[in-house]
Design a protein around this motif. Structure first.
Motif, PDB file in Angstrom:
ATOM      1  N   VAL A  25       0.114   5.807   4.004  1.00 19.41           N
ATOM      2  CA  VAL A  25      -0.756   4.737   3.539  1.00 19.41           C
ATOM      3  C   VAL A  25      -1.844   5.398   2.683  1.00 19.41           C
TER       4      VAL A  25
ATOM      5  N   PHE B 279      -0.646  -9.559   1.966  1.00 15.83           N
ATOM      6  CA  PHE B 279       0.476  -8.965   2.695  1.00 15.83           C
ATOM      7  C   PHE B 279       1.515 -10.039   2.995  1.00 15.83           C
TER       8      PHE B 279
ATOM      9  N   ASN C 204      -2.285   5.421  12.062  1.00 18.83           N
ATOM     10  CA  ASN C 204      -1.323   5.391  10.953  1.00 18.83           C
ATOM     11  C   ASN C 204      -1.921   5.011   9.603  1.00 18.83           C
ATOM     12  N   THR C 205      -3.267   4.969   9.478  1.00 19.89           N
ATOM     13  CA  THR C 205      -3.808   4.363   8.264  1.00 19.89           C
ATOM     14  C   THR C 205      -4.505   5.356   7.317  1.00 19.89           C
TER      15      THR C 205
ATOM     16  N   TYR D  65       2.137  -5.893  16.797  1.00 17.01           N
ATOM     17  CA  TYR D  65       0.931  -5.427  16.095  1.00 17.01           C
ATOM     18  C   TYR D  65      -0.334  -6.104  16.627  1.00 17.01           C
TER      19      TYR D  65
ATOM     20  N   PHE E  76       2.974  -2.248   9.624  1.00 21.50           N
ATOM     21  CA  PHE E  76       1.666  -1.660   9.930  1.00 21.50           C
ATOM     22  C   PHE E  76       1.563  -1.189  11.383  1.00 21.50           C
TER      23      PHE E  76
ATOM     24  N   HIS F 299     -11.211  -4.517   6.620  1.00 17.85           N
ATOM     25  CA  HIS F 299     -10.523  -3.240   6.490  1.00 17.85           C
ATOM     26  C   HIS F 299     -11.398  -2.151   5.874  1.00 17.85           C
TER      27      HIS F 299
ATOM     28  N   THR G 178      -9.034  -5.853   0.025  1.00 18.11           N
ATOM     29  CA  THR G 178      -8.757  -4.936   1.134  1.00 18.11           C
ATOM     30  C   THR G 178      -9.400  -3.574   0.924  1.00 18.11           C
ATOM     31  N   HIS G 179      -9.310  -3.013  -0.296  1.00 14.44           N
ATOM     32  CA  HIS G 179      -9.757  -1.634  -0.516  1.00 14.44           C
ATOM     33  C   HIS G 179     -10.847  -1.509  -1.565  1.00 14.44           C
TER      34      HIS G 179
ATOM     35  N   LYS H  77      -7.008   4.457  12.897  1.00 14.78           N
ATOM     36  CA  LYS H  77      -6.501   3.085  12.947  1.00 14.78           C
ATOM     37  C   LYS H  77      -7.695   2.226  13.314  1.00 14.78           C
ATOM     38  N   GLU H  78      -7.892   1.155  12.591  1.00 13.54           N
ATOM     39  CA  GLU H  78      -9.171   0.463  12.676  1.00 13.54           C
ATOM     40  C   GLU H  78      -9.442  -0.243  13.995  1.00 13.54           C
TER      41      GLU H  78
ATOM     42  N   PRO I 222       0.847  -1.190   0.000  1.00 18.03           N
ATOM     43  CA  PRO I 222       0.000   0.000   0.000  1.00 18.03           C
ATOM     44  C   PRO I 222       0.882   1.240   0.000  1.00 18.03           C
TER      45      PRO I 222
ATOM     46  N   LEU J 202      -9.634  -9.614   8.998  1.00 15.78           N
ATOM     47  CA  LEU J 202      -9.273  -8.214   8.799  1.00 15.78           C
ATOM     48  C   LEU J 202     -10.352  -7.563   7.936  1.00 15.78           C
TER      49      LEU J 202
HETATM   50  C1  V55 Z   1      -4.082  -2.093   6.336  1.00 18.55           C
HETATM   51  C2  V55 Z   1      -3.200  -1.183   6.891  1.00 18.55           C
HETATM   52  C3  V55 Z   1      -2.970  -1.203   8.260  1.00 18.55           C
HETATM   53  C4  V55 Z   1      -3.613  -2.131   9.038  1.00 18.55           C
HETATM   54  C5  V55 Z   1      -4.503  -3.026   8.479  1.00 18.55           C
HETATM   55  O1  V55 Z   1      -3.835  -1.394   4.091  1.00 18.55           O
HETATM   56  C6  V55 Z   1      -4.731  -3.013   7.114  1.00 18.55           C
HETATM   57  C7  V55 Z   1      -4.346  -2.134   4.898  1.00 18.55           C
HETATM   58  C8  V55 Z   1      -1.419   0.609   8.189  1.00 18.55           C
HETATM   59  O2  V55 Z   1      -2.105  -0.368   8.910  1.00 18.55           O
HETATM   60  O3  V55 Z   1      -3.355  -2.164  10.372  1.00 18.55           O
END
Ligand code: V55
Ligand code: FE
Length: 521
Positions: A509, A348, A161-162, A142, A100, A261, A324-325, A175-176, A50, A259
């Protein structure tokens, strides 16, 4: 994308720089999972990380550059701010940790009357502040709180950070696993490290990094997974209006905890795509990260009505894939269209495979696919169709169309016309879903590109009439970076303006555009 065209030496250097990959620990020389993976595989990592590779390189310095040098001319109708966040480890990552988990470093290009000021600040999360006081890392793994230093019990684990978006006078850094971290939109000073929309969301409630802004109502449509405690299979789905009031909430259960996301929001529906980057309690008990790739699990596309109680959610089983996106999503004539990047396997390579197998770089490549399903069912399966031959893990759209039928998407990708991956330059692309064609601009192989964002020429400009902004890290200039600005309708003609930084841009990101009219007066 840069990973794919760099020479192997540069690539490994950048990765090592980005990850602090080689760490001398008590047990001697230890490597991160990714460095290990690279050592084990002779194949070059084929998929863009990413935001690329270069832009994960740490800088740590908070930077301010007033009145940046500009090549070309900033258009008169481009006023506002380009913001981004990304992981920039405050302390070197612990052995086995992943990129991440770096602390979120937020940056802003403030564009006004043809001039550009640049500023960055770390998000001063509760985690950042505690570590700063202790002068060491207190959260070594993490999303594995069992390893946290006992002193941080009860603090928010957010790294912010996302992704970022603006709300009122704030930039919310996301951050999720946590609530947003609120920064002042002008100064980037942290105002509230655990932002609850005035108590509308409890402080232990996770908040996705990919909320959508409803094209009709302006509501922030969001969700939080693992909503009822660590590892919970409950997802809270909710909407917050422009004043910050929660106007709807429903809770659903996912088929398994993975995940989660991003998601899809349409005029009347919400869809989730559950993928087998699944929670791995055994791995966490061994001191590892939250997720592993479990190829024995299937995907599930879940569709529910907006503003309902969530009981209507229907899960449609599909093949083992990841996604993911979201690029865009809409409903039309009783059908859901959910455009998302899809990988055949673990997206990943630095996240473990549950069966212990080495990373499969080929299977980690993202291509945009269209998922389709009848909104009122019954559906035996969902449709899944590849839309473009572009490797593009971070697709975007004109965000005014988040919940509506849309035509254009924007992304960074390696040049699809170059078969030799080592020679494929870094491109920005605009795809046109009505013709299934794309336009490209190729920066060559000495550039790493961040996710681009779209800025409309005016609030009511037609879709796609505006500018595309992105950051280019110059791999042959020690990562010195430029903000590149395109006319979004003519990206193949190259940038119309280049804003030159004297330094490396902080990592990215995701990025976000704030229009001039959205700033406080
Ligand atoms: C993503 C990024 C993350 C994370 C989980 O791009 C998924 C996907 C920067 O952290 O924690
Ligand atoms: Fe994301």
């Amino acid at each position: 994308m840069t990973d794919e065209m760099d020479g192997i030496d540069r690539r490994i250097f950048l990765r090592a720089a980005a990850l602090g990959a080689v760490v001398v620990g008590a047990g001697g020389l230890q490597r991160t999972a990714l460095a290990q993976a690279q050592a084990e595989s002779s194949a070059p990592p084929p998929r863009a990380r990413p935001g690329g590779g270069a832009n994960y390189a740490p800088i740590r310095a908070e930077v301010e550059v007033r009145d940046c040098e500009i090549e070309g001319k900033i258009p008169d109708d481009l006023n506002g701010g380009f913001y981004a966040t990304g992981p920039d480890p405050q302390y070197p990552l612990a052995p086995g940790n992943i990129v991440f988990d770096g602390e979120g470093h937020v940056r802003m290009f403030r564009i006004k009357n043809g001039r550009v000021d640049y500023k960055t600040r770390y998000a001063k999360t509760e985690r950042y502040v505690a570590q700063d006081k202790a002068r060491r890392n207190l959260f070594p793994m993490y999303r594995n709180p069992a390893l946290d230093d006992p002193s941080v019990k009860g603090l928010s684990r957010s790294t912010a950070n996302t992704h970022v978006l603006n709300f009122k006078n704030y930039i919310l850094a996301l951050k999720e696993d946590s609530p947003p971290c609120a920064l002042d939109i002008n100064t980037l000073e942290t105002v509230d490290p655990v932002f609850t929309f005035g108590g509308e969301l409890p402080r232990d409630r996770p908040f996705t990094a990919h909320p959508k802004i409803c094209s009709q109502t302006g509501n922030i449509v969001a969700f939080g997974y693992e909503a009822e405690g660590f590892g919970s299979d409950v997802v809270a789905v909710f909407e917050i209006d422009q004043q910050g009031k929660k106007v709807w909430e429903a809770k659903i259960k996912v088929p398994y905890v993975g995940l989660l996301h991003d998601f899809a929001v349409t005029e009347n529906h919400i869809a989730f795509f559950v993928v087998p980057l699944a929670i791995d309690h055994e791995q966490m008990a061994r001191g590892g990260i939250h997720w592993s790739w479990d190829k024995t699990k299937k995907t599930y596309l879940g569709i529910m009505r907006r503003y309902g109680d969530g009981k209507d959610i229907r899960w449609i089983e599909g093949p083992t894939r990841s996604g993911t996106h979201t690029m865009g999503a809409f409903e039309d004539n009783g059908t859901l269209y959910f455009d998302t990047e899809i990988t055949a396997g673990n997206p990943f390579p630095f996240m473990p495979n549950k069966d212990g197998s080495p990373p499969d770089y080929e299977a980690s490549r993202s291509y945009i696919h269209r998922l389709t399903a009848k909104l009122d069912g019954p559906n035996k399966s969902y449709g899944i169709e590849k839309m473009y031959p572009l490797i593009a893990p971070l697709p975007r759209q004109d965000d005014r169309y988040n919940t509506m039928p849309y035509r254009y998407g924007y992304m960074a990708c390696p040049d699809p016309n170059e078969a030799d991956r080592a020679k494929a330059g870094a491109c920005y692309a605009r795809v046109d879903n009505s013709t299934r064609t794309f336009k490209l601009y190729n920066f060559g192989t000495n550039v790493g590109l961040g996710e681009p964002v779209f800025a409309p020429k005016s609030l009511d400009a037609p879709e796609g009439v505006g500018y595309l902004l992105g950051v280019a890290w110059r791999l042959d200039e020690n990562l010195r970076s430029d903000l590149v600005i395109f006319d979004a309708e003519h990206i193949d003609e190259g940038p119309i303006a280049i804003v030159k930084l004297p330094v490396q841009a902080s990592p990215q990101v995701h990025g976000w555009w704030v229009r001039e009219d959205q700033y406080p007066t």
